[in-house]
Design a protein around this motif. Structure first.
Motif, short mmCIF file in Angstrom:
data_model
loop_
_atom_site.label_atom_id
_atom_site.label_comp_id
_atom_site.label_asym_id
_atom_site.label_seq_id
_atom_site.Cartn_x
_atom_site.Cartn_y
_atom_site.Cartn_z
N ASN A 51 0.85 -0.96 0.10
CA ASN A 51 0.26 -0.09 0.04
C ASN A 51 1.00 1.51 -0.05
O ASN A 51 1.74 1.26 0.60
N THR A 56 -2.29 3.59 -3.82
CA THR A 56 -2.18 2.42 -4.49
C THR A 56 -2.09 1.10 -3.74
O THR A 56 -1.42 1.00 -2.80
N THR A 57 -2.63 0.11 -4.17
CA THR A 57 -2.36 -1.34 -3.53
C THR A 57 -1.98 -2.49 -4.50
O THR A 57 -2.37 -2.13 -5.69
N ASN A 58 -1.45 -3.32 -4.24
CA ASN A 58 -0.96 -4.41 -5.01
C ASN A 58 -1.11 -5.66 -4.17
O ASN A 58 -0.71 -5.56 -2.97
#
Length: 111
Positions: A51, A56-58
């Motif tokens: 994060n 943005t998260t992945n």
């Protein structure tokens, strides 16, 4: 340097859910990158969720759809919601940011 302390692990039945917390000793709003890793016995530590402070998260494909990372800047806490737990999710879960690791919290999935 911020310190990180994880909590929320435990013994859960398959199909259950957990929310892990990572409390920081200072403000996390300026921490660009925060992440959760896990390490199962005999395996390497793996990145499972990240994060950024831009939102943005992945996630790796292996956990996408079941793991949800979020941060609460007001509480200086990073969270990991884990849904539909599986026995293969059994591991020690670690919080990470800026070269700092927490001590981890154990998650065991078993009936």
């Amino acid at each position: 340097q911020v310190q990180l302390v994880e909590s929320g692990g435990g013994l859960v039945q398959p199909g259950g859910s957990l929310r892990l917390s990572c409390a920081a000793s200072g403000s996390i709003s300026s921490l660009f990158f925060m992440a959760w890793y896990r390490q199962a016995p005999g395996k390497e530590r793996e990145l499972i969720a990240s994060n950024t402070n831009a939102g943005t998260t992945n996630y790796p494909d292996s956990v996408k759809g079941r793991f949800i990372i979020s941060r609460d800047n007001a509480k200086n806490t990073l969270y990991l919601q884990i849904l539909s737990l599986r026995p293969e999710d059994t591991a020690r879960y670690f919080c990470y940011s800026g070269g700092v690791w927490g001590q981890g919290t154990q998650v065991t999935v078993s009936s």
